[in-house]
Design an enzyme around this catalytic site. Structure first.
Site, PDB file in Angstrom:
ATOM      1  N   ASP A 174       5.660   8.831   0.318  1.00 50.80           N
ATOM      2  CA  ASP A 174       4.821   7.716  -0.147  1.00 50.80           C
ATOM      3  C   ASP A 174       4.594   6.687   0.957  1.00 50.80           C
ATOM      4  O   ASP A 174       3.515   6.107   1.069  1.00 50.80           O
ATOM      5  CB  ASP A 174       5.339   7.078  -1.445  1.00 50.80           C
ATOM      6  N   GLU A 197      -0.253  -0.355  -3.230  1.00 47.82           N
ATOM      7  CA  GLU A 197       0.827  -0.460  -4.210  1.00 47.82           C
ATOM      8  C   GLU A 197       2.183  -0.537  -3.512  1.00 47.82           C
ATOM      9  O   GLU A 197       3.138  -1.064  -4.056  1.00 47.82           O
ATOM     10  CB  GLU A 197       0.773   0.758  -5.142  1.00 47.82           C
TER      11      GLU A 197
END
Ligand code: AFP
Length: 337
Positions: free
Chosen positions: A71, A94
């Site tokens: 990520d 995010e």
């Protein structure tokens, strides 16, 4: 001979922009840059089980390089592919608390990119579908640099949105307000080819998708709605089937294609829901509406919510028009069976 045209995502984007006289080409340029980032992420995701990339941040791989979690890798890859193109004035991810500025030595442009680099990351180690979600706005501040104000726009102002699904194949599904189109990556030529033109969500489905482990934390209306879906009634195709991937992209992809409803309601642990308005709610709501479906927080259209902060949460009810309307009636106490 098959009459199906072979259309790459690049050509589709350029033709879409041609339909808007006066377009500068900047929007096509930014989608092209984003597609490159997606190909790089897709390559790494497909190797996830093979190479030593799943370690936590700080571990070293065999070359002595620091191994990044996927990520973090996806977050950085998108930033690095997008920061110098001259199309964006600011980004938000995010993975990052604050907005991401464009470095001073690069040109800026009129668009804003908001992204969830790798959604569903708890599924990575199990080799289950994960995705990237993105949302695009036009800037509202007059000049360089872009600010938080450019990011905090309601979803109805999006000029583009989409997701990438890293599943059995990699797909991009996107909208620029002119329908929803899906492209599948042909890894042998490195191109995304149009595979799902003008996706339309059925008016009513027969699948519901929710984390039912939270049942005892839900409101009475929510519990009643799910009980209703489980009841036997041939005329309304009940009971519905339950499906829940736990990666929003996978659940939304199925909902777009087969219909039904995807929900992440408010509950006693997460009174505002769990999912993020800017990174998950807005882009998925734009796609679902563009495909002819409905997207609300149970009372209000998601795209009408005025965001107050970058990481704010919202309950979500997305899917077939009729299914979401019935859910709203239960949630608002207007019906109980
Ligand atoms: P992670 O990226 O932390 O796995 O969260 C995924 C997600 O944001 C979304 O993609 C899923 O629909 C939802 O959360 C799953 O949440 P639950 O695990 O609480 O059901």
């Amino acid at each position: 001979m098959s009459e199906n045209k072979i259309i790459t995502i690049e050509r589709h984007i350029i033709e879409g922009e041609r339909a808007h006289p006066g377009a500068s080409g900047s929007f096509s340029g930014l989608l092209r840059d984003l597609t490159l980032a997606i190909k790089i992420i897709s390559r790494e995701v497909s190797k996830a089980g093979l190479v030593d990339i799943l370690g936590s941040v700080g571990r070293e791989n065999i070359h002595g390089d620091e191994v990044k979690k996927l990520d973090v890798f996806a977050h950085e890859t998108i930033y690095r592919a997008m920061d110098h193109g001259g199309h964006l004035c600011v980004m938000a991810s995010e993975e990052n608390e604050d907005v991401l500025n464009i470095p001073e030595h690069y040109p800026t442009g009129k668009y804003v990119l908001i992204y969830d680099p790798l959604d569903g990351s708890s599924n990575i180690d199990a080799n289950v579908t994960i995705g990237t979600i993105f949302s695009l706005f036009r800037r509202v501040t007059p000049s360089w640099p872009g600010t938080l104000q450019d990011c905090l726009q309601p979803g109805y102002k999006q000029v583009g949105a989409g997701y990438v699904m890293y599943g059995s194949s990699t797909m991009i599904v996107y909208t620029t307000g002119d329908g929803v189109h899906g492209f599948t990556l042909d890894p042998s030529i490195g191109e995304f080819l149009l595979s799902h033109e003008n996706i339309r969500i059925p008016k009513r489905g027969k699948i519901y998708s929710v984390n039912e482990g939270n049942f005892h934390r839900w409101s009475e209306g929510m519990k009643e709605y799910v009980r209703y879906l489980q009841e036997e009634d041939k005329s309304t195709n009940r009971p519905y089937s339950a499906r829940y991937v736990g990666s929003m992209v996978g659940d939304i992809q199925r909902t777009l294609l087969y219909g039904g409803i995807f929900m992440y309601p408010a509950d006693s642990k997460n009174p505002k829901g769990k999912l993020r308005l800017m990174y998950e709610g807005n882009p998925m709501a734009f796609l679902v509406e563009q495909a002819g479906g409905r997207a609300t927080d149970g009372t209000q259209r998601i795209l009408d919510i005025q965001p107050q902060s970058l990481h704010q949460r919202t309950p979500v009810f997305l899917g077939s028009d009729e299914d979401v309307r019935i859910a709203e009636e239960f949630l608002q106490g207007k019906r109980d069976h």
